[in-house]
Structures are given as C-alpha cells and as structure tokens.
Design an enzyme around this catalytic site. Structure first.
Site, short mmCIF file in Angstrom:
data_model
loop_
_atom_site.label_atom_id
_atom_site.label_comp_id
_atom_site.label_asym_id
_atom_site.label_seq_id
_atom_site.Cartn_x
_atom_site.Cartn_y
_atom_site.Cartn_z
N SER A 107 29.54 -8.69 117.16
CA SER A 107 29.15 -10.03 116.70
C SER A 107 29.80 -10.36 115.36
O SER A 107 29.98 -9.47 114.52
CB SER A 107 27.62 -10.08 116.55
OG SER A 107 27.23 -11.25 115.87
N TYR A 131 32.01 -16.88 115.74
CA TYR A 131 31.38 -18.16 115.42
C TYR A 131 32.34 -18.88 114.49
O TYR A 131 32.90 -18.26 113.57
CB TYR A 131 30.05 -17.96 114.69
CG TYR A 131 28.89 -17.55 115.57
CD1 TYR A 131 28.51 -18.31 116.67
CD2 TYR A 131 28.13 -16.41 115.28
CE1 TYR A 131 27.43 -17.94 117.46
CE2 TYR A 131 27.05 -16.04 116.06
CZ TYR A 131 26.70 -16.81 117.15
OH TYR A 131 25.64 -16.46 117.94
N THR A 157 31.95 -18.14 120.97
CA THR A 157 30.65 -18.63 121.43
C THR A 157 30.64 -20.14 121.35
O THR A 157 30.83 -20.72 120.28
CB THR A 157 29.54 -17.99 120.58
OG1 THR A 157 29.65 -16.57 120.74
CG2 THR A 157 28.16 -18.44 121.03
N LYS A 233 32.44 -18.15 125.68
CA LYS A 233 31.13 -17.53 125.94
C LYS A 233 30.02 -18.56 125.81
O LYS A 233 29.85 -19.14 124.74
CB LYS A 233 30.89 -16.38 124.95
CG LYS A 233 29.52 -15.76 125.07
CD LYS A 233 29.33 -14.60 124.11
CE LYS A 233 28.00 -13.92 124.31
NZ LYS A 233 26.85 -14.71 123.82
N HIS A 257 23.12 -17.32 126.32
CA HIS A 257 22.82 -16.71 125.02
C HIS A 257 21.50 -15.93 125.10
O HIS A 257 20.70 -15.96 124.16
CB HIS A 257 22.74 -17.81 123.95
CG HIS A 257 23.17 -17.38 122.58
ND1 HIS A 257 24.26 -17.92 121.94
CD2 HIS A 257 22.66 -16.47 121.71
CE1 HIS A 257 24.38 -17.38 120.74
NE2 HIS A 257 23.42 -16.48 120.58
C1 FNR Z 1 22.32 -12.41 120.99
N1 FNR Z 1 23.42 -13.11 121.50
C2 FNR Z 1 24.48 -13.38 120.67
N2 FNR Z 1 25.57 -14.05 121.15
C3 FNR Z 1 26.63 -14.31 120.37
O1 FNR Z 1 27.58 -14.90 120.84
N3 FNR Z 1 26.63 -13.90 119.06
C4 FNR Z 1 25.59 -13.23 118.50
O2 FNR Z 1 25.62 -12.87 117.33
C5 FNR Z 1 24.45 -12.99 119.31
N4 FNR Z 1 23.35 -12.38 118.81
C6 FNR Z 1 22.30 -12.07 119.63
C7 FNR Z 1 21.21 -11.38 119.11
C8 FNR Z 1 20.18 -10.99 119.95
C9 FNR Z 1 19.03 -10.22 119.38
C10 FNR Z 1 20.22 -11.31 121.32
C11 FNR Z 1 19.12 -10.87 122.26
C12 FNR Z 1 21.27 -12.03 121.83
C13 FNR Z 1 23.53 -13.39 122.94
C14 FNR Z 1 24.12 -12.18 123.67
O3 FNR Z 1 25.50 -12.07 123.38
C15 FNR Z 1 24.01 -12.27 125.19
O4 FNR Z 1 24.51 -13.50 125.63
C16 FNR Z 1 22.56 -12.09 125.69
O5 FNR Z 1 21.88 -11.13 124.92
C17 FNR Z 1 22.55 -11.68 127.15
O6 FNR Z 1 21.26 -11.61 127.64
P1 FNR Z 1 20.39 -10.24 127.74
O7 FNR Z 1 21.28 -9.17 128.29
O8 FNR Z 1 19.92 -9.95 126.35
O9 FNR Z 1 19.30 -10.65 128.66
#
Ligand code: FNR
Length: 366
Positions: A107, A131, A157, A233, A257
């Site tokens: 991330s 981002y 993203t 994404k 997300h």
């Molecule tokens: C995320 N996700 C996410 N996506 C992204 O593009 N940048 C980020 O910094 C984050 N941070 C983040 C933190 C936490 C705690 C979660 C749970 C999710 C989204 C992540 O990349 C992904 O799309 C989802 O987590 C997928 O779903 P599941 O596997 O958690 O159900």
C-alpha cells in the site's frame, strides 16, 4: 500454526489478539456493512459442478500474471498500516508471499517503505498500490521509487476520491500509534495520521491529501511517467473497465475495496462476469478481490473468468496471529483447499476451469 485449519480460524484468533482500534479498522466495512456481508454471501450462492472420473492424479495450480509465474492464483491485496497487526508488518507479509511464490502488493500508506519491503523479499513478485496525491511530485516520486526498487506493476486505486464512512474508526477517533509512521513519506505526509482533530485521523488524512478531482486523464499522465504495467483497482462496471483500458491500463482488478468505500455496491463476484464480458476483445487480464476466504471461493472466481484472486483481510489475520508464519499458514490453507477443489472437481489445471464449472443457485430452485 497447525491448529488453524481455516482462514476463519485465523480471523477468530486475530480478533482476540488485536487491540480494539486496529481490529475495528481492519474489520470494518462502510456504513451499514451490507456489502461486507454480500461479498461473502455471493460466493455461497454459486455452486461448483464437478466432473467425475477424469483420472486426475495430480494438480497444478500455477498460472502467470502479467508474464510472471506464480505458484497459485492467490495473491495479497494492499492493506494499509500492517505494523499495527505485527511488529514486522509489511516485511513479514512480503516474505510470506515470496516464500509461497505469489504476489504481494504494498500500500501507498504502509508502515514500511517501498525500499524496506523490496529488500526484505528481493526475489518476490511485488506490486505497488498507488493513491494519487494532490501534489503530483509526491505521487511521481512514489512511482519512480517503486520502479527503481524492482516492483513489477502499479495498482492504481480508482475507487477512492475520499474514504468511505467507517463508523468504528470515527468512534475510535482512529490514529496511527505514535511509534509508527507512514514510511513512504517524511514530515506532515508521514505523521499527520498520528493525530485526529475530530473523528477518524485516516479520513482526515485522505480528505486533505488525496486528489478528489481525478479523471481518466491521470492514467494517461501515469502512463507517461512509468513503463510499469498499470492495473486499475476498484472497477465495478464494464464501461469503466473499457475506459481504464483505453486510458492505458494493462489489467483490471475487480474490487469494492473490501466493502469499505460505498455500502450497497455489488459483491465483487457478482460483477466479475460483466467485466470479463466487457473486456473480452481486449488483451487484458482481469483479477478479483473481496470476501475470498476459502479455496472454493478462489475456484469460483477462476471459473467466472478471473486470472488471479487476491485477499486483503486474511493476510492481516495471519499476520496478527503469527507474523510471516501466520501469513504463510493462511496461504497454505488456501493452497490446500484449492488443490482439493481442483482434484475433486476434475479440473487438474487452471486452464481446465471453464465457466460451466459454476452455476448460480437460482438454477437449482426452478
Ligand atoms: C484495504 N484496502 C486497500 N486498498 C488500497 O487500494 N489501498 C489501501 O491502502 C488499502 N487499505 C486497506 C486496509 C484494510 C484494513 C482493508 C481491509 C482493505 C482494500 C484491499 O486492497 C482489498 O481490496 C480488500 O481488502 C479485499 O477484500 P478482503 O479480502 O479484505 O475481503
């Protein structure tokens, strides 16, 4: 680690272990969390149709993603601030992915830097999630650092003009613990998240610093500053998938997300067929994340056209329970479940998994 037999076992253990603020941050979805529930339920509405007596005496889970071979079609999605789950945070997570020969996505708002993560797992396939900040110089530097450090793709993203409303974070007045910082930055960009004037410190950070006015033109800009493939994404519509490709993306990651942005959007597995259909005349790969916790979930996504499937929270649960070993346990649980599914469903390789292997439950209730 052997006592954990499922991703759910790891989740339950992690929930017990994590301090409240981190636990709530990792777990939550947006507002009423309807989509959070649906991300799981939608998988359960699909049925696998096994083929018998195929004579499968071994399975091969390998596939390629953007030209790189992975040992199985399951990788790790970016999740922010992983050192809240374990002192080794992102470093443990990337080492686990390297050991299991799959992809780790870092991330932008990580608690370990691009370079630290690259050094921890020099042979692993690493992607960098981006981002776009108001300050384009800041953004450009991140991309160039990732390219220099050997990351293989940029996952941009596209679903986050601002953060979704996550009530638990507002209630907890979420801030990053003072001993941690956003390690890809210096000064204000690194430390602003350690305080909150009102509500969630993370929401404020994003609101102040991320560019809300982004359009598809920025992908063209991104294309012009890097040679790395760009993955869009957060796509949930076929027409957006086409726009992403036309703007220069090489792959689409169907994602909501982790149901953390807008409640009421569809489960990702529900929209996957629409996206796969929309891009069928283009030479692009389609991936999925959201709600994947079992090998049969992965299999269903492959059957509906995903080339690769990613997990976010399951890696955090593994990390909280046992650092690198915990994440490896999570991946090996999914690998074992997936091997069983390949074998019992009568499809020994990824290429054998066709659309007819899965049917919606409604087909059986007519
Ligand atoms: C995320 N996700 C996410 N996506 C992204 O593009 N940048 C980020 O910094 C984050 N941070 C983040 C933190 C936490 C705690 C979660 C749970 C999710 C989204 C992540 O990349 C992904 O799309 C989802 O987590 C997928 O779903 P599941 O596997 O958690 O159900």
């Amino acid at each position: 680690m052997e006592k954990y037999l499922s991703v759910k076992d790891l989740e339950n253990a992690a929930i017990e272990l994590l301090p409240k603020t981190a636990r709530d941050y990792y777990k939550s979805g947006a507002t009423e969390e309807q989509t959070l529930t649906e991300n799981r339920k939608a998988f359960q509405r699909l049925r696998i149709r096994p083929k018998c007596l195929i004579g499968v005496d071994s399975t091969d889970l390998r596939t390629t993603v953007l030209g790189h071979e992975v040992s199985m079609p399951v990788g790790i999605s970016p999740t922010a601030m992983q050192r809240m789950a374990h002192p080794d945070g992102e470093l443990a997570n990337v080492k686990a992915a390297q050991a299991e020969k799959t992809i780790y996505t870092l991330s932008t708002i990580a608690t370990s830097s691009i370079e630290e993560v690259a050094e921890a797992a020099p042979h692993g396939i690493k992607w960098f999630q981006l981002y776009i900040y108001n300050d384009r110089d800041v953004t450009k530097k991140l991309v160039l650092r990732a390219e220099k450090a050997g990351y293989k793709a940029i996952a941009l993203t596209v679903d986050t003009p601002l953060f979704g409303i996550r009530r638990a974070d507002v209630r907890n007045r979420f801030t990053l613990p003072p001993h941690l910082k956003l390690a890809n930055f210096e000064g204000e960009l690194a430390n602003k998240i350690n305080r909150s004037d009102s509500g969630s410190g993370l929401t404020e950070y994003v609101k102040n610093l991320f560019d809300k006015s982004l359009t598809w033109n920025e992908i063209k800009w991104l294309r012009s500053i890097t040679k790395l493939p760009i993955i869009a994404k957060g796509i949930l519509r076929g027409d957006d998938a086409i726009k992403a490709i036309e703007a220069g993306c090489s792959a689409i990651l169907v994602s909501n997300h982790g149901a953390r942005q807008l409640d009421g959007v569809p489960a990702t597995i529900e929209v996957l067929p629409e996206i796969v259909e929309a891009v069928k005349d283009y030479n692009v790969e389609v991936y999925l994340d959201g709600g994947v916790t079992t090998g049969t979930d992965v299999y269903k996504a492959l059957a509906l056209g995903a080339k690769m499937v990613f997990v976010g929270r399951p890696a955090l649960w593994g990390l909280a329970v046992g650092g690198q070993a915990g994440v490896q346990r999570m991946l090996s649980i999914l690998r074992n479940e997936l091997e069983h599914t390949f074998q019992i469903a009568g499809t020994p390789t990824v290429a054998d998994i066709t659309k007819d292997m899965v049917r919606h439950e409604s087909a059986y209730s007519k």
